[in-house]
Scaffold this active site. Structure first.
Site, PDB file in Angstrom:
ATOM      1  N   LYS A 205      38.605  33.801  36.454  1.00 41.17           N
ATOM      2  CA  LYS A 205      38.306  33.993  35.158  1.00 41.17           C
ATOM      3  C   LYS A 205      39.611  34.500  34.397  1.00 41.17           C
ATOM      4  O   LYS A 205      40.216  35.451  34.752  1.00 41.17           O
ATOM      5  CB  LYS A 205      37.418  35.341  35.005  1.00 41.17           C
ATOM      6  CG  LYS A 205      36.797  35.812  33.911  1.00 41.17           C
ATOM      7  CD  LYS A 205      35.720  36.748  34.069  1.00 41.17           C
ATOM      8  CE  LYS A 205      35.183  37.286  32.762  1.00 41.17           C
ATOM      9  NZ  LYS A 205      34.059  38.345  32.860  1.00 41.17           N
ATOM     10  N   LYS A 257      36.310  30.093  34.288  1.00 40.80           N
ATOM     11  CA  LYS A 257      35.793  30.394  32.891  1.00 40.80           C
ATOM     12  C   LYS A 257      37.108  31.138  32.116  1.00 40.80           C
ATOM     13  O   LYS A 257      37.925  31.697  32.569  1.00 40.80           O
ATOM     14  CB  LYS A 257      34.900  31.706  33.216  1.00 40.80           C
ATOM     15  CG  LYS A 257      34.612  32.502  31.965  1.00 40.80           C
ATOM     16  CD  LYS A 257      33.521  33.473  32.111  1.00 40.80           C
ATOM     17  CE  LYS A 257      33.059  34.165  30.807  1.00 40.80           C
ATOM     18  NZ  LYS A 257      32.283  35.352  31.207  1.00 40.80           N
TER      19      LYS A 257
END
Length: 333
Positions: A205, A257
């Site tokens: 992420k 992400k």
């Protein structure tokens, strides 16, 4: 007129398999289906009607009283998996509402599972929406700055995931990017008798500018950065290492992400791991598509389909997208 020898022409022509729509579909390499998608749902305490999110056209924060109806609606549309985000009015320094039996996170899970028992209900396990400071865990002074205390946060995260499991969640999805979080979660779940519950880690992420509209979605007052625990967007080798470490700690599903700017990361993780791989098409990606469509400069449906196909082509098996419900209509059109 002098004719060329037939041997001068290509014997194989790629265009032969592009002649009709039926033929193109027969040889399509990357296919989308409703089995691919996970729909984020936002639930806010203390409201009676849905609240529109200005930066995310078409996305709202729902009151708890409407969550069951929403889950039933999207299930009928063809959505088979949802991930729940709470907008809490019971915030404190530690985010303790997340491990309360009667806290918002537990209530959302129970409501969703009761509404459609077959729905795969995933909890986003973090603290940013439940803390007064908006960071993803317990904060402490670190030199002249404030940072998240990694190990104290893991202790609270263990309490949070067990509470989620007791509420009936089908899958845990930790998003805080704390070192060792998967090992800590797996230890806590197993010790509490929840060995069967899988963990989908936000394993890679990035500290991305694409998250801006999400802060509107969760009504965040957070100021600052999460650069000390989320990943530097410049680091590709580290991105792979982060996911492989979470795999070694027991993550059942890995995730990248955001999505569209990190197709190389998706492809690299896929080349090194056989675990199911998810990608999150985040709020900024969604908002840019909506803005372009509203301005009349892009075809919204075509852009969405092309983007989602790119995720799968790069190696993603699962896609978290705000377009999941809309995709049910587009894929059957």
């Amino acid at each position: 007129m002098t004719m060329q020898s037939p041997s001068a022409y290509p014997t194989f022509r790629f265009r032969r398999l592009r002649q009709t729509s039926v033929l193109r579909k027969l040889v399509k390499e990357t296919r989308l289906s409703m089995d691919d998608f996970i729909l984020p749902i936002f639930v806010e305490e203390g409201i009676e009607q849905p609240v529109a999110i200005p930066s995310m056209t078409g996305v709202v924060r729902y009151p708890e009283t409407q969550l069951a109806e929403v889950v039933q609606r999207v299930w009928r549309a063809g959505v088979k998996a949802i991930i729940l985000f709470g907008v809490s009015t019971h915030k404190d320094e530690d985010g303790s509402d997340t491990w309360s039996e009667n806290g918002l996170l537990a209530r959302m899970i129970r409501i969703a599972k009761a509404a459609v028992p077959e729905m795969l209900v995933i909890s986003d396990n973090c603290f940013c929406e439940y803390t007064t400071h908006g960071h993803c865990g317990v904060i402490h002074s670190c030199g002249n700055t404030v940072d998240v205390d990694n190990d104290l946060t893991l202790i609270n995260l263990q309490k949070q995931v067990v509470a989620s499991a007791k509420a009936g969640v089908d899958m845990i999805a930790p998003s805080g990017m704390q070192d060792g979080m998967i090992a800590a979660i797996r230890e806590a779940l197993d010790a509490a008798g929840y060995r069967h519950i899988p963990v989908m880690s936000y394993s890679t992420k990035f500290a991305s500018a694409f998250y801006g509209p999400f802060r509107d979605a969760v009504d965040s007052t957070f100021k600052g950065t999460r650069d000390t625990y989320q990943m530097d967007p410049a680091n590709g080798r580290e991105a792979l290492a982060e996911s492989l470490l979470d795999e070694a700690e027991g993550a059942d599903i890995l995730m990248v992400k955001p999505g569209i700017a990190y197709l190389d990361v998706l492809a690299n993780i896929r080349a090194h791991s056989s675990r199911p791989l998810a990608v999150y098409q985040v709020s900024g990606e969604y908002a840019m598509i909506k803005a372009g469509a509203a301005a009349g400069v892009i075809d919204e449906k075509a852009i969405v389909l092309e983007s989602l196909q790119a995720f799968k082509r790069a190696g993603a098996d699962l896609i978290i997208t705000y377009y999941a419900e809309q995709m049910a209509e587009w894929l059957t059109a």
